[in-house]
Design a protein around this motif. Structure first.
Motif, PDB file in Angstrom:
ATOM      1  N   ALA A 318       5.644  -3.363   4.664  1.00 37.03           N
ATOM      2  CA  ALA A 318       5.556  -1.937   4.960  1.00 37.03           C
ATOM      3  C   ALA A 318       6.480  -1.635   6.130  1.00 37.03           C
ATOM      4  N   PRO A 319       6.979  -0.407   6.218  1.00 36.03           N
ATOM      5  CA  PRO A 319       7.875  -0.048   7.324  1.00 36.03           C
ATOM      6  C   PRO A 319       7.155   0.224   8.633  1.00 36.03           C
ATOM      7  N   PHE A 320       5.858  -0.054   8.703  1.00 35.47           N
ATOM      8  CA  PHE A 320       5.100   0.181   9.916  1.00 35.47           C
ATOM      9  C   PHE A 320       4.289  -1.058  10.275  1.00 35.47           C
ATOM     10  N   ARG A 321       3.861  -1.082  11.525  1.00 33.27           N
ATOM     11  CA  ARG A 321       3.016  -2.174  12.019  1.00 33.27           C
ATOM     12  C   ARG A 321       1.559  -1.732  11.938  1.00 33.27           C
ATOM     13  N   VAL A 322       0.723  -2.542  11.329  1.00 32.63           N
ATOM     14  CA  VAL A 322      -0.686  -2.219  11.145  1.00 32.63           C
ATOM     15  C   VAL A 322      -1.503  -2.873  12.253  1.00 32.63           C
ATOM     16  N   VAL A 323      -2.308  -2.068  12.934  1.00 31.67           N
ATOM     17  CA  VAL A 323      -3.192  -2.541  14.002  1.00 31.67           C
ATOM     18  C   VAL A 323      -4.627  -2.222  13.589  1.00 31.67           C
ATOM     19  N   ARG A 324      -5.480  -3.231  13.609  1.00 27.13           N
ATOM     20  CA  ARG A 324      -6.896  -3.061  13.264  1.00 27.13           C
ATOM     21  C   ARG A 324      -7.732  -2.987  14.538  1.00 27.13           C
ATOM     22  N   ARG A 325      -8.639  -2.042  14.563  1.00 27.56           N
ATOM     23  CA  ARG A 325      -9.579  -1.997  15.679  1.00 27.56           C
ATOM     24  C   ARG A 325     -10.542  -3.174  15.574  1.00 27.56           C
ATOM     25  N   PRO A 326     -11.001  -3.684  16.702  1.00 29.21           N
ATOM     26  CA  PRO A 326     -11.961  -4.797  16.646  1.00 29.21           C
ATOM     27  C   PRO A 326     -13.293  -4.341  16.083  1.00 29.21           C
ATOM     28  N   PRO A 327     -14.015  -5.206  15.380  1.00 30.42           N
ATOM     29  CA  PRO A 327     -15.323  -4.816  14.829  1.00 30.42           C
ATOM     30  C   PRO A 327     -16.281  -4.392  15.938  1.00 30.42           C
ATOM     31  N   LEU A 328     -17.129  -3.438  15.605  1.00 29.86           N
ATOM     32  CA  LEU A 328     -18.122  -2.995  16.575  1.00 29.86           C
ATOM     33  C   LEU A 328     -19.195  -4.059  16.760  1.00 29.86           C
TER      34      LEU A 328
END
Length: 374
Positions: A318-328
């Motif tokens: 993908a042309p973007f960087r994916v950042v995941r929030r940490p699990p709650l």
């Protein structure tokens, strides 16, 4: 884009008040004749109504005649500097709001520590051992619809804030002359980072009533915590959606340098999930020159694939960087009480179900929204 006008400027545009007259002077004597109006010359082309609002090219001004546009933009950029630029993470970040029929902008007061998406929960981890801190207050920040990066900015909006931090030279520069106005607006759009924290404001700014200079935006940050009805068109294949219209408007900006889009569910609960593949499909066509970051909710502990709710494939280019929030790991399941919890998975037959188990109590909180299965 309309900006708050200082009181001094408002005074310049205040209509002249009619001279107060005594009650006896309100009615003119019946025999009093009005004065004959003076003969006025016929309007010339220079004084015609259409020419009075025309743009003066200011050819006699050395600033416009001798200074190239590149140098003029450098001069404008020096005007925008203020003493608070080094105090915050985004030196020229401005949150844009449309409330009660008017536009306003406030400074972004995000700190460098707020780049850590788990920073709020790390502070909640220290409270039980230190016995200092308000868990309910941190829970409100954790569930802020402005995201875990801009919760300080939201608190400034909802409570009394230092207004001197928000002051700008926008209006004083835009009122110099008509020739300078478009250059000043373009410089503002090119020099500042625009941050939007609700779909209504972003849609109105880019889609409903866009500025003719909106294509000059270089740095953009969208934090959209949407209700489920905003994601429903992607699940049911409905063509009309405010999110789709917003992505189309962003696609018409050909010179974006930095773009960050944060997507989430409005309640930001532990079980939240969005139709990532369908929502993100349009974003692949955006042209971003430098940094393009997409922030998504944390992955659930088990695979969840209801119809049209597929997660974004991490291995797909993908042309973007994916950042995941940490699990709650903290949430307020009961009013006034914030609990630490953990995820548990139980298998029954060929299906695996996920539960939330509070640390202090032996009870299970099942998934109330989705059917989870392998």
């Amino acid at each position: 884009m309309a900006i708050d006008i200082p009181l001094k400027v408002k005074a310049l545009f205040r209509p002249r008040l009619a001279k107060r007259r005594r009650p006896s002077d309100l009615a003119s004597p019946p025999c009093q004749h009005s004065k004959k109006p003076r003969d006025e010359p016929a309007p010339t082309p220079d004084t015609a109504a259409g020419d009075r609002v025309s743009l003066d090219l200011q050819l006699s001004s050395p600033f416009f005649r001798d200074v190239p546009i590149e140098i003029r933009k450098m001069i404008y950029d020096l005007v925008w500097r203020d003493p608070y630029e080094d105090a915050y993470h985004s030196p020229r970040g401005r949150h844009i709001h449309f409330q009660e029929g008017r536009w306003s902008n406030t400074r972004c007061v995000m700190y460098d520590d707020d780049e850590d998406l788990d920073w709020i929960q790390k502070n909640m981890d220290r409270i039980p051992s230190s016995r200092a801190g308000d868990m309910v207050m941190w829970q409100k920040r954790l569930s802020s619809t402005w995201g875990s990066r801009h919760w300080r900015c939201e608190e400034r909006i909802r409570h009394e804030r230092q207004k001197s931090v928000d002051q700008t030279n926008f209006m004083s520069m835009m009122l110099v002359c008509k020739r300078m106005f478009p250059e000043v607006v373009e410089s503002i759009f090119e020099s500042y980072q625009f941050l939007f924290n609700d779909i209504y404001t972003a849609h109105r700014f880019f889609v409903y009533s866009p500025s003719p200079h909106v294509s000059h935006i270089r740095n953009l940050d969208l934090t959209l915590n949407l209700g489920f009805h905003e994601y429903a068109p992607f699940i049911t294949d409905l063509p009309k959606s405010r999110v789709r219209e917003l992505w189309e408007a962003l696609g018409r900006i050909s010179c974006l340098h930095n773009l960050r889009i944060s997507l989430d569910i409005y309640d930001r609960g532990p079980w939240r999930k969005i139709p990532e593949q369908r929502v993100v499909a349009q974003l692949r066509d955006l042209r971003v020159l430098n940094n393009f970051t997409l922030e998504l909710p944390p992955p659930l502990p088990i695979r969840v694939d209801p119809p049209n709710m597929h997660s974004l494939d991490a291995e797909e280019e993908a042309p973007f960087r994916v950042v995941r929030r940490p699990p709650l790991r903290y949430w307020q399941f009961m009013p006034g009480e914030v609990e630490h919890f953990r995820w548990e998975t139980r298998t029954k037959g060929q299906q695996s179900h996920c539960f939330i188990t509070p640390t202090r109590e032996a009870r299970h909180i099942p998934n109330p929204y989705l059917i989870d299965f392998f």
